[in-house]
Design a protein around this motif. Sequence first.
Motif, PDB file in Angstrom:
ATOM      1  N   GLN A  29       0.822  -1.221   0.000  1.00 43.82           N
ATOM      2  CA  GLN A  29       0.000   0.000   0.000  1.00 43.82           C
ATOM      3  C   GLN A  29       0.854   1.269   0.000  1.00 43.82           C
ATOM      4  OE1 GLN A  29      -2.965  -0.438   3.091  1.00 43.82           O
ATOM      5  NE2 GLN A  29      -3.855  -2.216   2.087  1.00 43.82           N
ATOM      6  N   PRO A  30       1.922   1.339   0.801  1.00 45.10           N
ATOM      7  CA  PRO A  30       2.776   2.535   0.698  1.00 45.10           C
ATOM      8  C   PRO A  30       3.410   2.696  -0.684  1.00 45.10           C
ATOM      9  CG  PRO A  30       3.205   1.399   2.765  1.00 45.10           C
ATOM     10  CD  PRO A  30       2.324   0.495   1.947  1.00 45.10           C
ATOM     11  N   ALA A  31       3.753   1.590  -1.329  1.00 46.05           N
ATOM     12  CA  ALA A  31       4.393   1.667  -2.651  1.00 46.05           C
ATOM     13  C   ALA A  31       3.433   2.175  -3.721  1.00 46.05           C
ATOM     14  CB  ALA A  31       4.946   0.299  -3.056  1.00 46.05           C
ATOM     15  N   VAL A  32       2.166   1.797  -3.639  1.00 49.35           N
ATOM     16  CA  VAL A  32       1.221   2.196  -4.687  1.00 49.35           C
ATOM     17  C   VAL A  32       0.496   3.496  -4.365  1.00 49.35           C
ATOM     18  CG1 VAL A  32       0.914  -0.195  -5.433  1.00 49.35           C
ATOM     19  CG2 VAL A  32      -0.728   0.815  -3.845  1.00 49.35           C
ATOM     20  N   ALA A  33       0.650   3.998  -3.144  1.00 48.77           N
ATOM     21  CA  ALA A  33      -0.054   5.219  -2.735  1.00 48.77           C
ATOM     22  C   ALA A  33       0.272   6.420  -3.608  1.00 48.77           C
ATOM     23  CB  ALA A  33       0.249   5.535  -1.270  1.00 48.77           C
ATOM     24  N   THR A  34       1.458   6.454  -4.174  1.00 49.46           N
ATOM     25  CA  THR A  34       1.863   7.609  -4.980  1.00 49.46           C
ATOM     26  C   THR A  34       1.719   7.377  -6.480  1.00 49.46           C
ATOM     27  OG1 THR A  34       4.157   6.867  -4.989  1.00 49.46           O
ATOM     28  CG2 THR A  34       3.501   8.341  -3.200  1.00 49.46           C
ATOM     29  N   VAL A  35       1.201   6.219  -6.867  1.00 53.67           N
ATOM     30  CA  VAL A  35       1.035   5.936  -8.300  1.00 53.67           C
ATOM     31  C   VAL A  35      -0.201   6.664  -8.796  1.00 53.67           C
ATOM     32  CG1 VAL A  35       0.646   4.150 -10.032  1.00 53.67           C
ATOM     33  CG2 VAL A  35       2.163   3.688  -8.096  1.00 53.67           C
ATOM     34  N   PRO A  36      -0.036   7.590  -9.754  1.00 49.14           N
ATOM     35  CA  PRO A  36      -1.207   8.307 -10.263  1.00 49.14           C
ATOM     36  C   PRO A  36      -2.118   7.383 -11.068  1.00 49.14           C
ATOM     37  CG  PRO A  36       0.775   8.969 -11.459  1.00 49.14           C
ATOM     38  CD  PRO A  36       1.208   8.025 -10.376  1.00 49.14           C
TER      39      PRO A  36
END
Length: 111
Positions: A29-36
């Motif tokens: 979840q932290p890794a994908v949180a910034t994926v637009p």
Amino acid sequence: MYAHLVWFDRPRGAAELAAADFAATHRIQPAVATVPGLLDFYELRRDDGSGLVIGIAETEAAIHAVRAAILATELLPGEDPALLPGPDRVEICPVHVHRDRATIYAEGARS
């Protein structure tokens, strides 16, 4: 929109589910949180631990960016790769129809 379907077909025990939940919360979840472009995701899980994760994104490129972000993560201290065998099947599909709750009620009111 596009849907990313990730199946876990076989039953998973308590240790595998705990490992998957830890990975999801602390690494994925932290890794994908910034994926637009990632809009939402749902995890469906049966009593035996098998199930399906459905990710919804604005574009197919966003789905691929989410996948790349997840694969770029390294296991955290204490994570056992034997407890994280990965999915049995993965598929990307265009979303043909989307109606949110407000739209459904509005259409029903016009009938």
